[in-house]
Design a protein around this motif. Sequence first.
Motif, PDB file in Angstrom:
ATOM      1  N   ASP A  86       0.898  -1.260  -0.019  1.00 45.10           N
ATOM      2  CA  ASP A  86       0.007   0.041  -0.052  1.00 45.10           C
ATOM      3  C   ASP A  86       0.888   1.247   0.124  1.00 45.10           C
ATOM      4  O   ASP A  86       1.238   1.683   1.217  1.00 45.10           O
ATOM      5  N   SER A  87       1.259   1.624  -1.321  1.00 43.61           N
ATOM      6  CA  SER A  87       2.122   2.892  -1.294  1.00 43.61           C
ATOM      7  C   SER A  87       1.662   4.082  -1.069  1.00 43.61           C
ATOM      8  O   SER A  87       0.544   4.241  -1.870  1.00 43.61           O
ATOM      9  N   ALA A  88       1.951   5.033  -0.649  1.00 47.49           N
ATOM     10  CA  ALA A  88       1.446   6.259  -0.410  1.00 47.49           C
ATOM     11  C   ALA A  88       0.270   5.877   0.376  1.00 47.49           C
ATOM     12  O   ALA A  88      -0.872   6.411   0.047  1.00 47.49           O
ATOM     13  N   ILE A 117       3.426   2.330   3.036  1.00 48.22           N
ATOM     14  CA  ILE A 117       4.726   3.021   3.276  1.00 48.22           C
ATOM     15  C   ILE A 117       4.029   4.595   2.962  1.00 48.22           C
ATOM     16  O   ILE A 117       3.179   4.762   2.153  1.00 48.22           O
ATOM     17  N   ASP A 118       4.577   5.431   3.507  1.00 53.59           N
ATOM     18  CA  ASP A 118       4.202   6.830   3.273  1.00 53.59           C
ATOM     19  C   ASP A 118       5.442   7.630   3.755  1.00 53.59           C
ATOM     20  O   ASP A 118       6.306   7.395   4.670  1.00 53.59           O
ATOM     21  N   ASN A 119       5.990   8.742   3.017  1.00 49.96           N
ATOM     22  CA  ASN A 119       6.781   9.464   3.508  1.00 49.96           C
ATOM     23  C   ASN A 119       6.336  10.606   4.585  1.00 49.96           C
ATOM     24  O   ASN A 119       7.494  11.488   5.113  1.00 49.96           O
ATOM     25  N   ALA A 120       5.412  10.693   4.994  1.00 55.05           N
ATOM     26  CA  ALA A 120       4.405  11.567   5.892  1.00 55.05           C
ATOM     27  C   ALA A 120       4.637  10.795   7.277  1.00 55.05           C
ATOM     28  O   ALA A 120       3.746  10.046   7.412  1.00 55.05           O
ATOM     29  N   THR A 121       5.103  11.082   8.180  1.00 49.79           N
ATOM     30  CA  THR A 121       5.319  10.589   9.555  1.00 49.79           C
ATOM     31  C   THR A 121       3.775  10.657  10.214  1.00 49.79           C
ATOM     32  O   THR A 121       3.555   9.450  10.790  1.00 49.79           O
ATOM     33  N   ILE A 124       1.863   7.826   8.586  1.00 48.50           N
ATOM     34  CA  ILE A 124       2.025   6.665   9.273  1.00 48.50           C
ATOM     35  C   ILE A 124       1.656   6.470  10.740  1.00 48.50           C
ATOM     36  O   ILE A 124       1.219   5.459  11.143  1.00 48.50           O
ATOM     37  N   ASP A 125       1.749   7.304  11.508  1.00 47.14           N
ATOM     38  CA  ASP A 125       1.013   7.437  12.832  1.00 47.14           C
ATOM     39  C   ASP A 125      -0.321   7.078  12.838  1.00 47.14           C
ATOM     40  O   ASP A 125      -0.954   6.309  13.568  1.00 47.14           O
ATOM     41  N   GLN A 126      -1.050   7.753  11.758  1.00 52.05           N
ATOM     42  CA  GLN A 126      -2.495   7.459  11.599  1.00 52.05           C
ATOM     43  C   GLN A 126      -2.763   6.082  11.451  1.00 52.05           C
ATOM     44  O   GLN A 126      -3.665   5.555  11.748  1.00 52.05           O
ATOM     45  N   PHE A 127      -1.969   5.303  10.517  1.00 50.44           N
ATOM     46  CA  PHE A 127      -1.965   4.209   9.873  1.00 50.44           C
ATOM     47  C   PHE A 127      -1.852   3.151  11.288  1.00 50.44           C
ATOM     48  O   PHE A 127      -2.823   2.279  11.180  1.00 50.44           O
ATOM     49  N   VAL A 141       0.503  -7.149   9.095  1.00 51.06           N
ATOM     50  CA  VAL A 141       0.244  -5.824   8.934  1.00 51.06           C
ATOM     51  C   VAL A 141       1.466  -4.844   9.403  1.00 51.06           C
ATOM     52  O   VAL A 141       1.502  -4.921  10.603  1.00 51.06           O
ATOM     53  N   SER A 142       2.116  -4.215   8.327  1.00 47.93           N
ATOM     54  CA  SER A 142       3.061  -2.989   9.124  1.00 47.93           C
ATOM     55  C   SER A 142       3.039  -1.809   8.208  1.00 47.93           C
ATOM     56  O   SER A 142       2.595  -1.902   7.127  1.00 47.93           O
ATOM     57  N   ALA A 143       3.696  -0.826   8.881  1.00 50.77           N
ATOM     58  CA  ALA A 143       3.696   0.631   8.134  1.00 50.77           C
ATOM     59  C   ALA A 143       5.127   1.078   8.318  1.00 50.77           C
ATOM     60  O   ALA A 143       5.740   0.880   9.465  1.00 50.77           O
ATOM     61  N   ARG A 144       5.788   1.696   7.443  1.00 55.89           N
ATOM     62  CA  ARG A 144       6.818   2.329   7.593  1.00 55.89           C
ATOM     63  C   ARG A 144       7.078   3.569   6.652  1.00 55.89           C
ATOM     64  O   ARG A 144       6.292   3.794   5.718  1.00 55.89           O
ATOM     65  N   ILE A 145       8.009   4.524   7.280  1.00 55.62           N
ATOM     66  CA  ILE A 145       8.207   5.931   6.562  1.00 55.62           C
ATOM     67  C   ILE A 145       9.059   5.609   5.394  1.00 55.62           C
ATOM     68  O   ILE A 145      10.082   4.956   5.390  1.00 55.62           O
ATOM     69  N   MET A 146       8.571   5.795   4.014  1.00 60.77           N
ATOM     70  CA  MET A 146       9.398   5.582   2.663  1.00 60.77           C
ATOM     71  C   MET A 146       8.480   6.199   1.812  1.00 60.77           C
ATOM     72  O   MET A 146       7.592   6.384   1.704  1.00 60.77           O
ATOM     73  N   ASP A 147       9.469   6.726   0.789  1.00 58.26           N
ATOM     74  CA  ASP A 147       9.085   7.456  -0.442  1.00 58.26           C
ATOM     75  C   ASP A 147       8.837   6.267  -1.607  1.00 58.26           C
ATOM     76  O   ASP A 147       9.436   5.475  -1.873  1.00 58.26           O
ATOM     77  N   SER A 148       7.645   6.578  -2.161  1.00 58.97           N
ATOM     78  CA  SER A 148       7.194   6.103  -3.007  1.00 58.97           C
ATOM     79  C   SER A 148       8.075   5.915  -4.558  1.00 58.97           C
ATOM     80  O   SER A 148       8.103   5.032  -5.206  1.00 58.97           O
ATOM     81  N   GLU A 149       8.842   6.822  -4.507  1.00 60.88           N
ATOM     82  CA  GLU A 149       9.721   6.860  -5.626  1.00 60.88           C
ATOM     83  C   GLU A 149      10.820   5.793  -5.318  1.00 60.88           C
ATOM     84  O   GLU A 149      11.641   5.710  -6.605  1.00 60.88           O
ATOM     85  N   ASP A 150      11.084   5.654  -4.178  1.00 59.45           N
ATOM     86  CA  ASP A 150      12.452   4.751  -3.919  1.00 59.45           C
ATOM     87  C   ASP A 150      12.040   3.684  -3.000  1.00 59.45           C
ATOM     88  O   ASP A 150      11.949   3.879  -1.755  1.00 59.45           O
TER      89      ASP A 150
END
Length: 282
Positions: A86-88, A117-121, A124-127, A141-150
Amino acid sequence: MSTSRLQRLHCQLRGSRINSTNMSSSTTGNTCASCGHSHEKNPWTKEHFNKTASSYEKTTTGVTRRIFQQALRHIPTMSSATKVLDSACGPGIITELLINLVKSQSVVDPLPTFVGIDNATGMIDQFRQKQEALGWPQDRVSARIMDSEDLSAFPDNEFDIVVVNFGIFCCNDAGEGAKEIYRVLKPGGTALVTTWKHSSPMSLTEVAVGKVRPDDVAKLNPLTTDWTLAETLRSCMESGFGKGKVDIEELRESWWIESIADIKKMMEVHLCARVAHPFTVL
């Protein structure tokens, strides 16, 4: 309750790996090496989404959720072995819908693996708050801070399904984002990408602003007209997936705006903040 119409395109990449949906992005300025279109500095920064994370779904009136609900028919049957990116991901709307879909179709135990993944902290907190509230198992199920371009943290051919719901246009280089989707997707996998063709609230606001400050209308909408065209979406996704693999479908959904207070809130904290900033909102 008043409603306004929203159009979007659904673009399905055939033959190997993908589904998508009409992208709208900021453009004008530098030429994108991946897709050949020009893009101005991206107005959708992680700072913007950090500020709006806690109210994101309310201020978008749930329209992004309802659009993806229409697109669920393009998601293949999932099993415990299925891996989903689930990107962005924002506040976890898509992961929630997909988990609900799995549970409605059959008893899958354990659940598929979901990675948000989302680059906005803030997102990710809301997730993670949603994960805790709904009892999603941490080993699935996991979530992490990451940019969708990379997506370099993921190996090639890692995911069966990749979803980017109203996020591809947030990339500084959307074509590079498409290439990364293709790289991490397994052969025969499915990708679903959604984006705006038309946003009625923004259009109505442009009309209103045009009456009082016509010189400011052009700077209000962060999406330029080339991203409303099917060909822009096709060009971007084909830069990652290759030619002849993109189907585009246009659908409609409504914004549910119940009061003037809701409109005011939307203008204060979401995309229309660009509109409200130089004005007084009563």
